[in-house]
Design an enzyme around this catalytic site. Structure first.
Site, short mmCIF file in Angstrom:
data_model
loop_
_atom_site.label_atom_id
_atom_site.label_comp_id
_atom_site.label_asym_id
_atom_site.label_seq_id
_atom_site.Cartn_x
_atom_site.Cartn_y
_atom_site.Cartn_z
N HIS A 1 -7.69 8.98 -16.87
CA HIS A 1 -8.48 7.95 -16.20
C HIS A 1 -9.52 7.33 -17.14
O HIS A 1 -10.40 6.60 -16.68
CB HIS A 1 -9.19 8.54 -14.97
CG HIS A 1 -8.27 8.87 -13.86
ND1 HIS A 1 -8.71 9.24 -12.61
CD2 HIS A 1 -6.92 8.88 -13.77
CE1 HIS A 1 -7.68 9.47 -11.81
NE2 HIS A 1 -6.59 9.26 -12.50
N GLU B 1 2.97 1.09 -8.43
CA GLU B 1 2.49 -0.04 -9.24
C GLU B 1 3.61 -0.95 -9.69
O GLU B 1 3.43 -2.18 -9.74
CB GLU B 1 1.71 0.48 -10.45
CG GLU B 1 0.30 0.98 -10.15
CD GLU B 1 0.28 2.36 -9.52
OE1 GLU B 1 -0.80 2.81 -9.09
OE2 GLU B 1 1.36 3.01 -9.47
#
Length: 387
Positions: free
Chosen positions: A192, A123
């Site tokens: 998550h 990322e």
């Protein structure tokens, strides 16, 4: 406390969406799908008229077509990529796999692997690449497979994306969109199921919006792509399969404008994203009990639309904020502070804020539900405020 004291919201001196490309700054680009020798004007009015804001009103003007929320995001990407060849997509599995939630399904076949670029699981690298691409004239859309993963790119988002326009003395613009799913899902586990809106809200130089319907998802996506500023678009993981009829005609929403979901007289309820539906569920119960709540989807998490919010508070004199973000340092805390600073003298009751618990999201379904605001809590809060 509702004295006739003249107190104004901090409204921008220019048009509310001045960061968007408009007809005053037309760029001519060639469309990839156009025949050779032909070009097209890309820049158009990027702000929907006030009358065009409610989705039901706009959809009623034409037959429209039904889309799921993820399909509306995909449609916005396709339209903008057809209009402007500088628009491109970066991210993990965004290419031939079509993205984790299929927002980019089929785009690699339509536009090629260079404009829909699959990246490694890194990322920080591909977000930094997006910043650099924006500096060099492209309009990248960076997808985070999950907003929690973008913490790995926080340096690039904060020190580069948010600051480079300023630190370069205006030499560079960063027309970058950072988007992806977040929020509490269905037993996705703590990592998550993070609510990271407030992490990004504190970064100078970023704009931030949260979509909640297929209609505003498409309109906000198109506006974010056309903006000259870096924009973070929050999508809730549980709203992707929400279905709604949207107009066949092109429309673009304002990035800095809230949506009046339900007019009312007794209390202003400010919310966004998934909590919009918990609030509307509670509103049905409240109406049956004789209350008339006004519900506003703030949509713009930075900056707040203090014009719409302020007009509502001047009418109802009571405020309830409902969010999925954490209580400590969350969006609600910033919003409460802004209301106190600007509309204190219009309040007849303390501002109440319902937020998620300050704990990692549990995996067990019953415990997960206990961490998030539920409709019954909203009903009880409104009853308390209106006593």
């Amino acid at each position: 406390m509702a004295t006739a004291f003249s107190l104004r919201a901090a409204a921008p001196a220019t048009a509310p969406c001045a960061g968007l490309r408009s007809t005053s700054a037309v760029r001519v680009v060639s469309v990839a799908a156009a025949p050779a020798g032909r070009g097209r004007l890309v820049a158009r009015a990027a702000v929907a008229a006030k009358a065009d804001a409610p989705s039901s009103a706009v959809a009623g003007k034409s037959d429209g077509h039904e889309l799921l929320l993820f399909e509306a995001l995909r449609e916005a990407l396709i339209e903008e990529m057809k209009l402007d060849p500088t628009v491109c997509v970066f991210g993990e599995d965004v290419g031939h796999y079509g993205g984790s939630y299929k927002v980019t399904k089929g785009l690699a076949d339509m536009f090629g692997d260079l404009r829909v670029l699959d990246t490694p699981i890194a990322e920080n690298s591909f977000t930094g690449m997006g910043v650099g691409a924006g500096m060099k004239g492209l309009r990248p859309v960076v997808e985070g497979m999950n907003m929690g993963f973008l913490l790995l790119a926080y340096n690039q988002i904060s020190n580069n994306c948010g600051m480079l326009h300023y630190t370069s003395g205006g030499q560079f613009k960063i027309p970058l969109v950072i988007r992806g799913p977040g929020g509490v899902g269905r037993q996705l586990g703590a990592e998550h199921s993070q609510r990271l809106e407030s992490y990004f809200q504190s970064i100078p130089g970023l704009q931030m919006v949260a979509c909640s319907t297929p209609y505003n998802a498409k309109g906000l996506m198109k506006a974010a792509i056309r903006s000259e500023n870096p924009v973070v678009l929050f999508e809730h993981v549980l709203l992707y399969n929400l279905k709604e009829k949207i107009p066949d005609e092109e429309y673009v929403l304002c990035l800095e404008e809230a949506e009046m979901v339900r007019p009312g007289e007794h209390v202003t309820i400010l919310t966004y994203s998934r909590m919009r539906y918990h609030v509307m569920q509670a509103a049905k119960t409240l109406v049956n009990k004789g209350y008339d709540p006004e519900v506003i989807d703030i949509r713009s998490l930075k900056p707040f639309d203090l014009h719409t919010i302020g007009n509502s508070i001047k009418k109802t004199h009571r405020v309830l904020i409902v969010e999925e973000c954490m209580r400590t340092g969350g969006i609600g805390a910033s919003l409460r502070s802004a209301i106190i600073d600007n509309f204190w003298d219009y309040l007849d009751a303390p501002i109440m804020c319902l937020s998620s618990q300050d704990v990692p999201t549990p995996y067990a379904a019953t415990l997960e539900d206990a961490t998030v605001v539920q409709p019954a809590q909203i009903v009880a809060a409104v009853e308390q405020i209106c006593q």
